[in-house]
Design an enzyme around this catalytic site. Structure first.
Site, PDB file in Angstrom:
ATOM      1  N   ASP A 192       0.851  -1.190   0.000  1.00 53.15           N
ATOM      2  CA  ASP A 192       0.000   0.000   0.000  1.00 53.15           C
ATOM      3  C   ASP A 192       0.889   1.244   0.000  1.00 53.15           C
ATOM      4  O   ASP A 192       2.128   1.159  -0.114  1.00 53.15           O
ATOM      5  CB  ASP A 192      -1.038  -0.039   1.144  1.00 53.15           C
ATOM      6  N   CYS A 224       2.799  -3.065   4.098  1.00 54.52           N
ATOM      7  CA  CYS A 224       1.985  -1.879   4.376  1.00 54.52           C
ATOM      8  C   CYS A 224       2.740  -1.086   5.447  1.00 54.52           C
ATOM      9  O   CYS A 224       3.914  -1.377   5.697  1.00 54.52           O
ATOM     10  CB  CYS A 224       0.560  -2.249   4.787  1.00 54.52           C
ATOM     11  N   THR A 235       2.669  -0.943   8.730  1.00 51.16           N
ATOM     12  CA  THR A 235       3.191  -1.788   9.817  1.00 51.16           C
ATOM     13  C   THR A 235       3.408  -3.223   9.381  1.00 51.16           C
ATOM     14  O   THR A 235       4.066  -3.988  10.101  1.00 51.16           O
ATOM     15  CB  THR A 235       2.179  -1.823  10.977  1.00 51.16           C
ATOM     16  N   HIS A 245       9.964 -23.549  10.416  1.00 53.04           N
ATOM     17  CA  HIS A 245       8.892 -24.164  11.209  1.00 53.04           C
ATOM     18  C   HIS A 245       7.502 -23.961  10.615  1.00 53.04           C
ATOM     19  O   HIS A 245       6.661 -24.834  10.724  1.00 53.04           O
ATOM     20  CB  HIS A 245       8.888 -23.594  12.640  1.00 53.04           C
ATOM     21  N   HIS A 287       6.634 -30.432  12.317  1.00 57.87           N
ATOM     22  CA  HIS A 287       6.116 -29.139  11.861  1.00 57.87           C
ATOM     23  C   HIS A 287       5.101 -29.299  10.724  1.00 57.87           C
ATOM     24  O   HIS A 287       4.249 -28.442  10.538  1.00 57.87           O
ATOM     25  CB  HIS A 287       7.262 -28.222  11.444  1.00 57.87           C
TER      26      HIS A 287
HETATM   27  C1  RB5 Z   1      -2.212   3.026   6.141  1.00 60.49           C
HETATM   28  O1  RB5 Z   1      -2.210   4.305   6.613  1.00 60.49           O
HETATM   29  C2  RB5 Z   1      -1.861   2.037   7.257  1.00 60.49           C
HETATM   30  O2  RB5 Z   1      -2.940   1.882   8.102  1.00 60.49           O
HETATM   31  C3  RB5 Z   1      -1.451   0.706   6.670  1.00 60.49           C
HETATM   32  O3  RB5 Z   1      -0.369   0.900   5.823  1.00 60.49           O
HETATM   33  C4  RB5 Z   1      -1.030  -0.362   7.654  1.00 60.49           C
HETATM   34  O4  RB5 Z   1      -0.105   0.106   8.568  1.00 60.49           O
HETATM   35  C5  RB5 Z   1      -2.104  -1.144   8.261  1.00 60.49           C
HETATM   36  O5  RB5 Z   1      -1.909  -2.114   8.986  1.00 60.49           O
END
Ligand code: RB5
Length: 150
Positions: free
Chosen positions: A9, A66, A68, A99, A134
């Protein structure tokens, strides 16, 4: 070498570029499904795009990024046949293969990793699934997708 599908994203444009560059240096053929701009998109859409492409076959593994790595990895794990890890470091990236035998690995573009993400990716690529006990655990994870009794 192999084929990799990747999607991200707007919160992970740079990290995706870094990972793609690294994969291409290693000789992988990379199918990048976007995005390349900071214009806002929804991470579940990007996860679905990459996972559905992966499930067509011919890919070694997939990468999702993305901000995070959390939202896009959760989204991927909702899709039947996808196991997506969100490793914190080289050790976890290794174990995601050894694993968990995942077929997707996720990264966060706004996360400060202690290890370079290229090294984390290398650790994942260069590891081998241990099998044995596993295998049963991985099968149980996949069974959770359809078995509502447990
Ligand atoms: C986008 O702003 C952010 O929410 C997305 O990139 C991500 O971190 C979501 O988990």
């Amino acid at each position: 070498m192999g084929n990799v599908v990747i999607a991200n994203d707007h919160g992970a444009v740079e990290i995706a570029e870094r990972l793609i560059r690294h994969l291409e240096k290693r000789g992988f053929s990379v199918n990048h499904l976007g995005v390349t701009s900071r214009e806002s998109v929804d991470y579940p859409d990007m996860a679905a795009l990459a996972c559905r492409e992966y499930l067509k076959g011919g890919y070694d593994f997939g990468i999702l990024c993305c901000g995070t790595g959390i939202g896009i990895s959760i989204s991927a794990n909702k899709i039947e046949g996808i196991l997506c890890a969100l490793p914190q470091n080289i050790y976890a990236a290794t174990m995601a293969r050894v694993h968990n035998n995942v077929n997707f690995i996720a990264f966060g573009g706004r996360i400060d990793y202690q290890d370079p993400v290229e090294k984390m990716l290398d650790a994942f690529i260069d590891s081998t699934f241990e099998g044995g006990r596993h295998s049963a655990r991985v099968a149980k994870m996949l069974a959770l997708e359809t078995d509502q009794s447990c």
